[in-house]
Design an enzyme around this catalytic site. Structure first.
Site, PDB file in Angstrom:
ATOM      1  N   ASP A   1       0.863  -1.186   0.000  1.00  0.00           N
ATOM      2  CA  ASP A   1       0.000   0.000   0.000  1.00  0.00           C
ATOM      3  C   ASP A   1       0.898   1.234   0.000  1.00  0.00           C
ATOM      4  O   ASP A   1       2.057   1.172   0.419  1.00  0.00           O
ATOM      5  CB  ASP A   1      -0.935   0.016   1.214  1.00  0.00           C
ATOM      6  CG  ASP A   1      -0.192   0.042   2.541  1.00  0.00           C
ATOM      7  OD1 ASP A   1       0.792  -0.709   2.681  1.00  0.00           O
ATOM      8  OD2 ASP A   1      -0.571   0.835   3.439  1.00  0.00           O
TER       9      ASP A   1
ATOM     10  N   GLU B   1      -0.051  -0.915   5.810  1.00  0.00           N
ATOM     11  CA  GLU B   1       1.009  -0.438   6.717  1.00  0.00           C
ATOM     12  C   GLU B   1       0.876   1.044   6.988  1.00  0.00           C
ATOM     13  O   GLU B   1       1.094   1.504   8.110  1.00  0.00           O
ATOM     14  CB  GLU B   1       2.392  -0.740   6.124  1.00  0.00           C
ATOM     15  CG  GLU B   1       3.559  -0.501   7.086  1.00  0.00           C
ATOM     16  CD  GLU B   1       4.129   0.905   7.063  1.00  0.00           C
ATOM     17  OE1 GLU B   1       4.964   1.223   7.929  1.00  0.00           O
ATOM     18  OE2 GLU B   1       3.747   1.716   6.189  1.00  0.00           O
TER      19      GLU B   1
END
Ligand SMILES: [Zn+2]
Length: 491
Positions: free
Chosen positions: A123, A190
């Protein structure tokens, strides 16, 4: 006269002894860097760059508001991985956690040994609204021009995912099998804390009784001109993350008209509490990861600096004073205080009934939340002010003397021969903390050379990486997997 001569002689002898001992100490400092064995790994650059470039084009953006996630795009990214790394997907087991976080398991020759885990996340942070036009290349173009790969995730942290998969695909094509099992764990959230990704991956593996020999995540990188006296680039490997906490200082009491104020007002009391904290500061101490950093750097320093660092028992106050001068090094040796929000007052002629301030604190390993709260209360010494503290303490400190750490050092030196690899303390958070409970040691290192401009670009504008750095990252992970074969149980 005679007596004075005798005293002078004694002092002279003591001084000479002092000199001999301290100079000896400086000469006795031995390098902690393994001899590099120059890497011979050959990567097909063109193909590897094309795959990375495509990886950047998927807009796998993390938002604080999870409903904003474009999950079909995450699916497309996973499908892209399947299409791009056929051997990985043929020979490794892939398990999806919460639909989008990925665990690849590579079975080794001896599954009774502790496995090794490499982790990163795919991400990325959004492009800040209003900054789109400041990008020289579209942030999701993945354009490659003049040896630079452009876009979100080139540094943070698709580089990790892609260079690990490139390394594994390369090794599989050579018929390679690792000694112990290897896990590659890629989170999908994250940037908003990893609660559905890394945290659950770690919990799942813990339930299965898995204990990693070590887990390596992003974190430190190779930097230049970080420490005075060290001319070589330094690769810093995070062995701990500072804690992060928020203190709210608040006061409530009578307001009143501003024409007849009391000598002590709510704004004044909160302001002086903060001023007192800034003037006092948390106790500093060169210990733990900060001390380890200099233990690894000292042998590579000029003689003058080496002399000082080799005799820390005498020069510790001098060293600490040098470190306190720069915010970046001061943060290495103490818990820091950053007042970030102040709330009080609404009307120019009315004394506010309430005032409050928020202080962001970064905790040193070993400083507990309780101790921090106590320190704040004692320092501000004002019973009318309520102190609320929330947050997390620093992570454990992993060993910079383990065979795992030496393995990372060796792999990095094989690719970057001139680089000094040293442990350090991370100020920012990463997914690594989630893996603490399933790993003997956790390390944080992205094997690329970065500049202070790169640091700005990481969550900012014009994020990019050179092709050379990217290829070196692939070589590093390949070397790391191979070097891990020689790992025995941690000492
Ligand atoms: Zn990251």
């Amino acid at each position: 006269m005679k007596k004075i001569k005798k005293v002078a002689l004694i002092f002279g002898a003591i001084f000479l002894l002092f000199l001999i001992v301290t100079v000896y100490n400086a000469f006795a400092v031995k390098s902690k860097q393994p001899e590099p064995v120059t890497t011979t790994i050959q990567i097909n650059e063109e193909e590897a760059v094309a795959r990375f470039s495509e990886a950047i084009t998927y807009q796998t953006i993390s938002y604080q508001d999870r409903t904003k996630f474009d999950l079909p795009e995450f699916d497309r990214f996973i499908a892209f991985l399947e299409g791009s790394y056929p051997l990985v997907h043929e020979q490794l087991e892939l398990e999806k956690i919460n639909g989008y976080s990925l665990i690849y398991k590579w079975s080794g020759k001896d599954s009774s040994k502790n496995p090794i885990g490499l982790t990163s996340h795919y991400d990325v942070v959004p492009v800040l609204e209003g900054t789109e036009d400041n990008w020289e290349q579209d942030p999701f173009s993945g354009i490659v021009a003049d040896g630079i790969i452009w876009g979100r995730g080139t540094l943070d942290d698709k580089i990790g995912v892609i260079s690990i998969l490139e390394a594994v695909e390369h090794l599989l094509s050579q018929g390679y099998t690792p000694e112990q099992d290897m896990y590659f764990m890629f989170g999908h959230d994250e940037e908003i804390g990893g609660d559905e990704g890394a945290r659950v991956i770690a919990e799942t593996l813990k339930e299965r009784g898995i204990t990693f020999e070590f887990v390596m995540d992003e974190g430190g990188a190779i930097v230049e001109n970080m420490v005075p006296g060290v001319s070589q680039p330094v690769g810093v490997v995070g062995i701990s993350e500072k804690g992060s906490a928020t203190a709210e200082l608040s006061i409530e009491g009578s307001g009143g008209h501003s024409s007849q104020p009391k000598s002590s007002t709510n704004i004044g009391r909160i302001a002086s509490a903060i001023a007192e904290l800034e003037a006092t500061q948390f106790k500093h101490d060169l210990k733990g990861p900060g001390k380890d950093l200099f233990e690894f750097l000292a042998p590579e320093m000029s003689f003058g600096m080496k002399y000082i660092f080799a005799n820390q028992f005498i020069f510790e106050p001098v060293i600490e004073n040098i470190l306190l001068k720069q915010p970046a090094t001061a943060a290495l040796i103490r818990t820091t205080i950053a007042p970030t929000i102040f709330h009080a007052g609404e009307q120019y002629n009315a004394l506010p009934e309430k005032a409050s301030a928020i202080i962001n604190l970064r905790l040193m390993p070993g400083d507990s939340l309780e101790e921090v709260k106590e320190f704040i209360e004692e320092t501000i010494d004002d019973e009318a002010i309520t102190v609320k503290l929330d947050g997390s303490e620093a992570t454990n400190v992993s060993s910079p003397h383990s065979k795992s750490f030496q393995t990372i050092q060796q792999a990095a030196r094989n690719v970057y021969e001139e680089v000094v690899i040293a442990p350090y303390l991370m100020f920012a958070g990463s997914d690594a903390k989630h893996y603490e409970s399933v790993s003997m040691n956790t390390y944080r290192f992205l094997p690329v050379q970065i500049t202070s401009d790169d640091l700005q670009r990481m969550h900012g504008t014009n994020e990019q990486i050179s092709v050379e750095n990217y290829i070196n990252a692939i070589k590093f992970f390949t070397e790391l997997i191979m070097a891990s074969d020689k790992l025995e149980a941690t000492d």
